[in-house]
Write an enzyme that holds these catalytic residues in place. Structure first.
Site, PDB file in Angstrom:
ATOM      1  N   LYS A  80     -29.288  49.377  66.029  1.00 16.87           N
ATOM      2  CA  LYS A  80     -29.220  48.131  65.268  1.00 16.87           C
ATOM      3  C   LYS A  80     -30.592  47.833  64.675  1.00 16.87           C
ATOM      4  O   LYS A  80     -31.617  48.064  65.333  1.00 16.87           O
ATOM      5  CB  LYS A  80     -28.770  46.997  66.207  1.00 16.87           C
ATOM      6  CG  LYS A  80     -28.456  45.676  65.504  1.00 16.87           C
ATOM      7  CD  LYS A  80     -27.907  44.642  66.490  1.00 16.87           C
ATOM      8  CE  LYS A  80     -27.597  43.308  65.840  1.00 16.87           C
ATOM      9  NZ  LYS A  80     -27.050  42.329  66.807  1.00 16.87           N
ATOM     10  N   SER A 155     -22.782  39.933  65.482  1.00 19.55           N
ATOM     11  CA  SER A 155     -23.705  40.401  64.478  1.00 19.55           C
ATOM     12  C   SER A 155     -23.909  41.923  64.483  1.00 19.55           C
ATOM     13  O   SER A 155     -24.383  42.460  63.495  1.00 19.55           O
ATOM     14  CB  SER A 155     -25.068  39.730  64.692  1.00 19.55           C
ATOM     15  OG  SER A 155     -25.656  40.167  65.896  1.00 19.55           O
ATOM     16  N   SER A 179     -22.466  39.207  70.241  1.00 19.45           N
ATOM     17  CA  SER A 179     -22.754  40.088  69.105  1.00 19.45           C
ATOM     18  C   SER A 179     -22.522  41.576  69.348  1.00 19.45           C
ATOM     19  O   SER A 179     -22.524  42.350  68.392  1.00 19.45           O
ATOM     20  CB  SER A 179     -24.188  39.872  68.626  1.00 19.45           C
ATOM     21  OG  SER A 179     -24.256  38.717  67.822  1.00 19.45           O
TER      22      SER A 179
END
Lengths: 481, 475
Positions: A80, A155, A179
């Site tokens: 990420k 997210s 997330s």
């Protein structure tokens, strides 16, 4: 060799070690697949073919030299884009950090490097991890690989989509209020939010420090345990990192669930939950009963207050954590400014997206003199109540079963206009962060429209081995479904 | 008018702790390095970095608290103070808000008005900010070397009523902290800085007036000047019927005046909240006790001992103990001479004049200083010779007794010899004699001076005085 990318992490480890294919071949297969899928999916902000191939070559060389290799050696992965990678752009999907290159590696990246991993690229996300759809990325939209007109969740939408699209055998995400778990549920993959303090936050660009935790996203439960084995552990550079006796997280997989008590907190099945989600999770409960577990209903009365507390605490911390992005030393700086105040104002107004600004304002307000007691302090009190509720629940059962999110993946653009409705979608995931406990998100069924439904297994602190055991038992029943 | 008012002063003192590394990372704290060389991702506040508290900072702050009679908190925490400024890389300073490490202490001061106890509200730990360097060619540049240097902030009660008390408090605080070794308190290097809070009120009033704050004053002299100026300014304003505005003012050392920096309206709302990156600071009683055992005998205790053991005056005792190095040196000398009071006199009135260093550095060994005191105390040499020898000793490592012998510096105690020299002087100075006879007793001094001159300053001053009076009376 396109079928290579469909294999699990565990398969790759075995095949690489048996010499069935090299890390270089595997990496090339993933890079080719990424090239093919990305126009549709858009999971990666940066794809790093040169870096990946060089790392793969190094792993192959070591293997050829007969060096003893750690499990993840030579296996590619995606990370990420809020986890710092030395010398590699780390943007947090924000215009603010569009060109930012960290001079150091996050602790988890050091761990993976020590394992000889291969970095395929950096994954898309909601800007600074704020959002539930990955639509808040300043750079691109990520599509749910299961149904391209739908959101992948957020997210960590890029991290979940990449695994679902087989663009990486595993990825790392971060979970502040769901997330990792919610996008895993939306994309039909497995995501773990580990016990707070078991994975170092050093090098994770902070959203809400007391809630953030890095975790893996994988195809299978066992793969997930393998990755968490590699990245968890005490780190003296993170003062919130815990010291505990680390055990092999895969050790209990295969032990079944006979005799275990699984609690279903009724507050996680309230109005707002879609019928498809409710049915799928209740079916999962029935399967657990068949496997020999006892299902009991538990009540956690403070849960309905967790969402409000979460948005106050996370926004308050974010307002302070994101203050350093001021256009002075690095990151985005507005072009024309009159003085230092104007520089701050313009750089931050132009550099941050709408949702990030909304949270900064919310958090700034909650911490303001005269409001602190009514908001931040109150939210901290709710936090202890939620933690108490979990303690009580775990006195009555071994782990909890709940939905991850009230709905399956929705259409791109469907909810982005109404932030409050979007926030409501976090109601089942945020209590876990508020209490600091671990939770595993994994597919538990498919809705009639073909979209995956995720369930959440929540345990007490350090109960990851149990969660993997319980998750794997269910996963076993769905093989070949 | 001005005498109808009194000033009320509270001081906030920042001291840099003498730890080797910074408060939240392992960068060195040494002063004077090239800009941005003592930095790392943590103290630069780069995205993703986290602070880890340096245990030495807690130890040193607790020692400062113990030395100033504070109660030490078993449970304390760190908070974020949020504000934007280019020298603050994280846009928040990690400090302590409602649970400081130390509270409710005091120090005792001595001024012309006698002894007074000044309360200490709290001592907390925090990180320093960086430094902005302005330059015509490049504009404003940021040096982050100071970012994360550990500080303690010592907040006093509003107990001081004059510039003299404020200065005495600062000197005592500095002396006390220097003894503990937790800070080097170098005002010229910024490792000790002072904010002055000052208000005025009519004498006898119970209520405090509105206060102004003068920030970052870096010398005792300027603190005194700032207080004097600000007091006068406030009194004049009130007398003119103006109201004092709560504001932060800047003291300008060149003009000796204070100027408005920002008023309460522009004051920041710092939005303090507990730093989620840092767990609470929990210190057991045993640990606090162990830190206490490391603290040496402090100035006040030493002072009392010097008065008792060496017969020093309170004033001399205060001055000598104000500097630990000076007190240590004095004590070694005092242990080797039968005349410690002479040692104290020579130290305070002569030795300190030989150096303008802020720190006490003395090249004269304690042995030689003791020997010099003995020579003077036993009347082998007189005090004027002793002073001259002191300067010799400062510059050259000579043996005082040997110099006295070789250069015939011994005091002339021989009455016959002195009398003969006095008579010579009387004969040569008829005017002085005449003056003396007219009742100008001071005229005897001219005769004494003449004899001292002739004897190279070696005459025993007491005997010389007596004999001169006697001979003049006979004239």
């Amino acid at each position: 060799m396109s079928e290579l990318v469909n294999r699990t992490l565990k398969d790759h480890i075995a095949s690489l070690s048996a010499g069935e294919y090299s890390s270089g071949e595997l990496t090339e297969a993933y890079l080719a697949h990424i090239e093919a899928k990305e126009p549709d999916v858009g999971a990666y902000i940066s794809v790093l073919p040169d870096t990946a191939l060089a790392m793969a070559a190094a792993a192959d060389q070591k293997r050829a030299a007969g060096e003893p290799l750690p499990p993840l050696a030579g296996v590619p992965a995606g990370i990420k884009d809020n986890i710092c990678t030395k010398g590699i752009r780390t943007t947090c999907a924000s215009k603010m950090l569009g060109t930012y290159v960290p001079p150091y590696n996050a602790h988890v990246v050091e761990r993976l490097e020590a394992n000889g991993y291969v970095l395929l690229g950096k994954l898309n996300m909601d800007e600074f991890a704020m959002g539930s759809t990955t639509e808040n990325s300043a750079f691109q939209v990520t599509h749910n690989p299961v149904s391209l007109d739908r959101v992948p969740g957020g997210s960590s939408g890029g991290s979940a989509a990449a695994v679902a699209a087989r663009e990486a055998p595993y990825t790392l995400g971060s979970d502040t209020g769901g997330s990792i778990r919610q996008p895993a549920a939306f994309c039909g993959v497995v995501g773990m939010k580990p016990t707070y303090g078991t994975v170092s936050r050093y090098g994770l660009v902070a959203f809400a420090s007391s809630l953030d935790q890095i975790g893996p996203i994988t195809q299978t439960v066992e793969d997930n345990a393998i990755v968490l084995n590699a990245i968890s552990g005490h780190d003296k550079r993170d003062a919130t990192s815990l010291v505990w006796e680390k055990t092999d997280l895969t050790a209990d997989i295969g032990k079944g669930v006979r005799g275990l008590k699984i609690g279903m907190p009724k507050e996680f099945f309230t109005e707002g939950i879609s019928g498809d989600v409710k049915t799928a999770v209740e079916n999962a409960a029935k399967i657990y009963e068949k496997l020999g577990a006892e299902i009991i209903e538990v009540s956690m009365p403070s849960i309905p207050h967790a969402l409000a507390a979460y948005y106050i605490i996370s926004s308050a911390e974010a307002s302070s954590n994101l203050a350093r992005f001021d256009g002075v030393r690095y990151g985005y700086r507005a072009e024309n400014f009159a003085d230092i105040t104007d520089l701050y104002l313009k750089s931050r107004s132009e550099g941050f997206g709408k949702e990030v600004k909304r949270r900064i304002m919310l958090g700034t307000f909650a911490l303001s003199s005269g409001y602190y007691d009514a908001y931040y302090k109150k939210a901290q009190q709710v936090r202890s109540l939620v933690a108490d509720d979990f303690d009580k629940a775990f006195a009555a059962c071994d782990c909890l079963l709940s939905p991850v999110a009230p709905t399956t993946a929705y259409k791109l653009g469907e909810k982005s206009a109404d932030p409050l409705e979007m926030y409501m979608g976090d109601a089942y995931s945020v209590p876990v962060n508020i209490a600091g406990v671990p939770a595993l998100s994994m597919p538990c069924g498919v809705a009639p429209d073909g979209l995956p439904v995720g369930m959440q297994l929540i345990g007490k602190a350090f109960s990851e081995p149990l969660l993997y055991r319980v998750g794997a038992a269910f996963e076993q029943t769905r093989k070949g479904v | 008018m001005i005498k109808d008012y009194e000033m009320v002063i509270g001081l906030e003192v920042h001291m840099e702790l003498a730890t080797e590394t910074k408060i939240f990372c392992s960068c060195p704290t040494t002063f004077g390095a090239a800009p941005n060389t003592h930095v790392c991702p943590v103290c630069m506040g780069l995205p993703g970095t986290l602070p880890v508290l340096n245990g030495k900072v807690v130890e040193y702050a607790i020692k400062a608290g113990l030395a100033t009679n504070c109660k030490i908190a078993n449970f304390s925490k760190e908070d974020r103070k949020n504000y934007f400024y280019p020298d603050l890389p994280k846009a928040y300073q990690i400090s302590q808000y409602d649970l400081p490490l130390c509270e409710h202490g005091w120090v005792d001061i001595e001024t012309g008005d006698g002894a007074k106890r000044i309360g200490i509200t709290r001592i907390h730990i925090e990180e320093d900010a960086g430094k902005l360097v302005h330059d015509d060619e490049h504009g404003t540049m940021i040096d982050c070397n100071r970012c994360g240097v550990p500080l303690i902030e010592i907040v006093s009660e509003p107990d001081m009523r004059s510039a003299e008390e404020a200065e005495a408090y600062l000197r005592k605080l500095r002396a006390t902290i220097l003894y503990t070794g937790v800070s080097d308190c170098k005002m010229n290097e910024g490792s000790m800085r002072c904010d002055v809070n000052l208000s005025i009120r009519k004498k006898g009033a119970k209520e405090f007036g509105t206060r102004t704050e003068m920030k970052n004053i870096n010398s005792f002299k300027f603190v005194v000047k700032a207080i004097e100026y600000e007091y006068k300014r406030q009194v004049e304003a009130v007398e003119k019927g103006e109201t004092i505005v709560q504001e932060t003012r800047r003291f300008d050392p060149d003009s000796g005046k204070t100027f408005t920096m920002r008023t309460k309206e522009d004051a920041n709302d710092y939005r303090y909240f507990p730093d989620p990156d840092l767990p609470p600071i929990v210190t057991a009683d045993e640990t606090i006790a162990a830190y206490g055992r490391d603290i040496p005998e402090l100035p006040d205790v030493r002072k009392a001992r010097y008065i008792k053991e060496y017969g020093l005056s309170a004033h001399d005792g205060e001055q000598i103990t104000a500097d630990r190095a000076m007190a240590d040196w004095f004590e070694t000398v005092a242990g080797r001479t039968k005349f410690p009071k002479l040692a104290a006199n020579m130290l305070l009135s002569e030795l300190l004049r030989l150096t303008d260093s802020e720190e006490f550095v003395c090249p004269i060994s304690a042995e030689k200083m003791a020997a010099l005191c003995d020579l003077n105390g036993r009347d082998v040499i007189n005090s004027s010779t002793a002073k001259k020898l002191l300067v010799r000793l400062w510059n050259d490592d000579v043996d005082p007794a040997a110099v006295v012998e070789a250069e015939q510096l011994a005091q002339i105690n021989d009455a016959a010899l002195l009398e003969s020299e006095i008579r010579n002087a009387v004969a040569a100075n008829p005017k002085s004699v005449a003056d003396y006879k007219k009742g100008k007793k001071a005229a005897a001094k001219a005769i004494v001076g003449q004899v001292m001159k002739v004897t190279g300053g070696r005459a025993n001053p007491v005997k010389l005085g007596e004999l001169t009076e006697k001979i003049l009376a006979e004239e």
